[in-house]
Design a protein around this motif. Structure first.
Motif, PDB file in Angstrom:
ATOM      1  N   GLU A 176       0.827  -1.216   0.000  1.00  0.00           N
ATOM      2  CA  GLU A 176       0.000   0.000   0.000  1.00  0.00           C
ATOM      3  C   GLU A 176       0.855   1.259   0.000  1.00  0.00           C
ATOM      4  OE1 GLU A 176      -2.565   2.398   3.313  1.00  0.00           O
ATOM      5  OE2 GLU A 176      -2.943   0.239   3.178  1.00  0.00           O
ATOM      6  N   VAL A 177       1.949   1.282   0.769  1.00  0.00           N
ATOM      7  CA  VAL A 177       2.761   2.501   0.900  1.00  0.00           C
ATOM      8  C   VAL A 177       3.846   2.592  -0.164  1.00  0.00           C
ATOM      9  CG1 VAL A 177       2.300   2.639   3.372  1.00  0.00           C
ATOM     10  CG2 VAL A 177       4.409   1.516   2.567  1.00  0.00           C
ATOM     11  N   GLY A 178       3.881   1.636  -1.094  1.00  0.00           N
ATOM     12  CA  GLY A 178       4.798   1.763  -2.221  1.00  0.00           C
ATOM     13  C   GLY A 178       6.120   1.051  -2.081  1.00  0.00           C
ATOM     14  N   ARG A 182       9.929   8.859  14.388  1.00  0.00           N
ATOM     15  CA  ARG A 182       8.835   9.766  14.722  1.00  0.00           C
ATOM     16  C   ARG A 182       9.197  11.118  14.126  1.00  0.00           C
ATOM     17  NH1 ARG A 182       4.621   6.715  15.206  1.00  0.00           N
ATOM     18  NH2 ARG A 182       4.501   5.411  17.089  1.00  0.00           N
ATOM     19  N   ARG A 183       8.196  11.980  13.991  1.00  0.00           N
ATOM     20  CA  ARG A 183       8.461  13.289  13.379  1.00  0.00           C
ATOM     21  C   ARG A 183       9.560  14.032  14.125  1.00  0.00           C
ATOM     22  NH1 ARG A 183       6.273  12.868   8.391  1.00  0.00           N
ATOM     23  NH2 ARG A 183       4.103  12.132   8.510  1.00  0.00           N
ATOM     24  N   ASN A 184       9.557  13.856  15.444  1.00  0.00           N
ATOM     25  CA  ASN A 184      10.570  14.486  16.296  1.00  0.00           C
ATOM     26  C   ASN A 184      11.519  13.397  16.780  1.00  0.00           C
ATOM     27  OD1 ASN A 184      11.606  15.220  19.106  1.00  0.00           O
ATOM     28  ND2 ASN A 184      10.851  17.199  18.361  1.00  0.00           N
ATOM     29  N   THR A 204      18.911   3.111  13.128  1.00  0.00           N
ATOM     30  CA  THR A 204      18.630   4.547  13.145  1.00  0.00           C
ATOM     31  C   THR A 204      17.335   4.784  13.896  1.00  0.00           C
ATOM     32  OG1 THR A 204      19.594   4.680  10.927  1.00  0.00           O
ATOM     33  CG2 THR A 204      18.461   6.636  11.755  1.00  0.00           C
ATOM     34  N   VAL A 205      17.406   5.577  14.963  1.00  0.00           N
ATOM     35  CA  VAL A 205      16.230   5.938  15.742  1.00  0.00           C
ATOM     36  C   VAL A 205      16.175   7.466  15.753  1.00  0.00           C
ATOM     37  CG1 VAL A 205      15.049   5.773  17.960  1.00  0.00           C
ATOM     38  CG2 VAL A 205      16.479   3.872  17.157  1.00  0.00           C
ATOM     39  N   GLY A 206      15.167   7.997  15.069  1.00  0.00           N
ATOM     40  CA  GLY A 206      15.116   9.448  14.981  1.00  0.00           C
ATOM     41  C   GLY A 206      14.044   9.905  14.019  1.00  0.00           C
ATOM     42  N   SER A 207      14.280  11.048  13.400  1.00  0.00           N
ATOM     43  CA  SER A 207      13.313  11.628  12.475  1.00  0.00           C
ATOM     44  C   SER A 207      13.460  10.978  11.100  1.00  0.00           C
ATOM     45  CB  SER A 207      13.569  13.134  12.346  1.00  0.00           C
ATOM     46  OG  SER A 207      14.826  13.360  11.706  1.00  0.00           O
ATOM     47  N   PRO A 208      12.448  11.123  10.247  1.00  0.00           N
ATOM     48  CA  PRO A 208      12.575  10.595   8.881  1.00  0.00           C
ATOM     49  C   PRO A 208      13.808  11.127   8.156  1.00  0.00           C
ATOM     50  CG  PRO A 208      10.285  11.119   9.337  1.00  0.00           C
ATOM     51  CD  PRO A 208      11.078  11.619  10.515  1.00  0.00           C
ATOM     52  N   GLN A 209      14.136  12.399   8.353  1.00  0.00           N
ATOM     53  CA  GLN A 209      15.309  12.959   7.685  1.00  0.00           C
ATOM     54  C   GLN A 209      16.589  12.288   8.162  1.00  0.00           C
ATOM     55  OE1 GLN A 209      15.448  14.905   5.094  1.00  0.00           O
ATOM     56  NE2 GLN A 209      17.694  14.822   5.088  1.00  0.00           N
ATOM     57  N   GLU A 210      16.650  11.968   9.453  1.00  0.00           N
ATOM     58  CA  GLU A 210      17.832  11.269   9.970  1.00  0.00           C
ATOM     59  C   GLU A 210      17.952   9.876   9.367  1.00  0.00           C
ATOM     60  OE1 GLU A 210      18.663  12.961  14.436  1.00  0.00           O
ATOM     61  OE2 GLU A 210      16.722  11.976  14.095  1.00  0.00           O
ATOM     62  N   GLY A 237       7.112   4.802   3.827  1.00  0.00           N
ATOM     63  CA  GLY A 237       6.568   5.082   2.509  1.00  0.00           C
ATOM     64  C   GLY A 237       6.775   6.525   2.083  1.00  0.00           C
ATOM     65  N   GLU A 238       6.785   7.437   3.052  1.00  0.00           N
ATOM     66  CA  GLU A 238       7.004   8.853   2.738  1.00  0.00           C
ATOM     67  C   GLU A 238       8.440   9.127   2.289  1.00  0.00           C
ATOM     68  OE1 GLU A 238       5.837  11.433   5.899  1.00  0.00           O
ATOM     69  OE2 GLU A 238       3.844  10.535   6.117  1.00  0.00           O
ATOM     70  N   ILE A 239       9.406   8.428   2.869  1.00  0.00           N
ATOM     71  CA  ILE A 239      10.806   8.757   2.575  1.00  0.00           C
ATOM     72  C   ILE A 239      11.399   7.911   1.445  1.00  0.00           C
ATOM     73  CG2 ILE A 239      11.213   9.564   4.930  1.00  0.00           C
ATOM     74  CD1 ILE A 239      12.792   6.985   5.428  1.00  0.00           C
ATOM     75  N   VAL A 240      10.762   6.808   1.072  1.00  0.00           N
ATOM     76  CA  VAL A 240      11.327   5.957   0.021  1.00  0.00           C
ATOM     77  C   VAL A 240      11.484   6.695  -1.311  1.00  0.00           C
ATOM     78  CG1 VAL A 240      10.700   4.020  -1.504  1.00  0.00           C
ATOM     79  CG2 VAL A 240      10.902   3.675   0.956  1.00  0.00           C
ATOM     80  N   PRO A 241      10.531   7.550  -1.745  1.00  0.00           N
ATOM     81  CA  PRO A 241      10.780   8.287  -2.987  1.00  0.00           C
ATOM     82  C   PRO A 241      12.055   9.126  -2.935  1.00  0.00           C
ATOM     83  CG  PRO A 241       8.458   8.400  -2.412  1.00  0.00           C
ATOM     84  CD  PRO A 241       9.149   7.776  -1.247  1.00  0.00           C
ATOM     85  N   THR A 242      12.338   9.721  -1.777  1.00  0.00           N
ATOM     86  CA  THR A 242      13.579  10.485  -1.627  1.00  0.00           C
ATOM     87  C   THR A 242      14.785   9.572  -1.725  1.00  0.00           C
ATOM     88  OG1 THR A 242      12.475  12.115  -0.226  1.00  0.00           O
ATOM     89  CG2 THR A 242      14.880  12.021  -0.097  1.00  0.00           C
TER      90      THR A 242
END
Length: 362
Positions: A39-41, A242-244, A278-284, A324-329
């Protein structure tokens, strides 16, 4: 690049509530995770194979067959197929059957497992582990490629004029990865056959796996399958987001501290510094995952472990939404500067195409 998730199917108490899911709940949760992955790609869902508590996935083909019927695009794989204790004849037939049912969306990761008692349960000796892996796969490789096989080895009864059924879909066997965390013999095996090598580097520092993958790449080239940079490499990894980032650390810490595989050992901070966790934000997560190419070169498959240590299903599904949000990046960034002659991850369609191309050339 393929991105996906793998599960070991552990049944672990939630340290924040003390509740342990039933086996039925855990099995159904794994199916839900696979459906969510599509579902999330994501590209791949892989399940381990275990025959001991606290794990439940003793029959990967049963689970993957059920998931195949409920998905359309997802590649279905094993995170370990026990080449040492399974009969290679049964592997050949079971996974060819699954390949037909899933329209080719199947591959396997061969491994020796990490549970010593399994060997005698299946009439084997752990001291023969490497020999079993080499001999059994040599037979499996032939069973998928030869219509009639005569075989005599050390670890199973001989075969005379044997044909494995059904034959692989389109006469093209499932692609095979050889998984290892420590054995150069398995890296050599993968290189010899021109198969993929999967380094599940979730426990040890990157330097150990850099040596192992470099050895595989060197031997892949030595055996004439292409340049070292063209070898087929997969990597494991672990993330919690998590976002934070502070929220991620606070929420994941009790699960880490009590996890059966690494709890009560190094601190969370030490482990994230020394391993791919890795435990942190999506960007991390994006930033650390992108360093894997610096360490290991261009590679083909990235799988994440996300559903272990007692994490509740709701939390795991939230993690998959974030992944799923970060895989395109990740796809976009990994594609930058990737040499044109580095192959994509093999699929049934690409293997059929390659086979047709070789036949045309002949």
């Amino acid at each position: 690049m393929q991105f996906g998730v793998f599960t070991v199917g552990d049944v672990t108490p939630d340290p924040t509530t003390g509740r342990t899911p039933t086996e039925a709940e855990r099995i159904k949760a794994m199916v839900t995770i696979a459906l969510k992955a599509e579902e999330v790609g994501l590209d791949v869902f892989a399940t381990g194979e275990h025959h001991n508590r606290p794990f439940v996935p003793s029959s990967p083909t049963t689970m993957l067959g059920w998931i195949a019927a409920r998905t359309e695009r997802l590649v279905l794989s094993t995170a370990t197929t026990l080449i040492t204790t399974n009969d290679p004849v049964k592997i050949a037939e079971d996974y060819a059957m699954l390949q037909h049912l899933a329209d080719g969306r199947v591959d396997l990761m061969m491994g020796r497992g990490n549970t010593a008692p399994v060997y005698p349960w299946f009439g084997k000796d752990i001291r023969d582990g490497i020999d079993l892996a080499i001999e059994n796969y040599a037979l499996l490789h032939r069973l998928w490629r030869e219509d009639v096989v005569d075989w005599q080895g050390k670890h199973r009864t001989p075969l005379q004029s044997f044909t494995s059924t059904p034959r692989p879909l389109d006469d093209v066997p499932p692609f095979v990865w050889h998984g290892s965390i420590r054995s150069p013999q398995i890296a050599e095996q993968a290189a010899y056959y021109g198969d993929g090598f999967f380094a599940n580097h979730i426990f040890w520092p990157k330097e150990h796996f850099q040596r192992l993958i470099a050895f595989y790449r060197e031997r892949y080239e030595h055996h004439g399958h292409g340049g070292a940079h063209q070898a087929i490499v997969g990597l494991g990894g672990q993330v919690f987001m998590r976002r934070n980032s502070q929220d991620a650390v606070r929420e994941f810490r009790p699960y880490f501290d009590n996890a059966p595989v690494y709890g009560h050992g190094p601190s969370l901070e030490e482990f994230t510094e020394q391993t791919p966790l890795t435990v942190g934000s999506p960007q991390e997560v994006v930033e650390k995952t992108l360093t894997f190419r610096e360490h290991f070169g261009d590679y083909q498959r990235q799988l994440f472990l996300m559903d272990h240590a007692g994490l509740p299903l709701k939390t795991v599904l939230e993690q998959l939404d974030l992944l799923g949000e970060i895989v395109p990046t990740l796809r976009r960034e990994f594609a930058i500067g990737r040499p044109a002659d580095v192959p994509d991850a093999p699929t049934h369609a690409s293997l059929v195409g390659a086979r047709s191309g070789k036949a045309d050339a002949r």
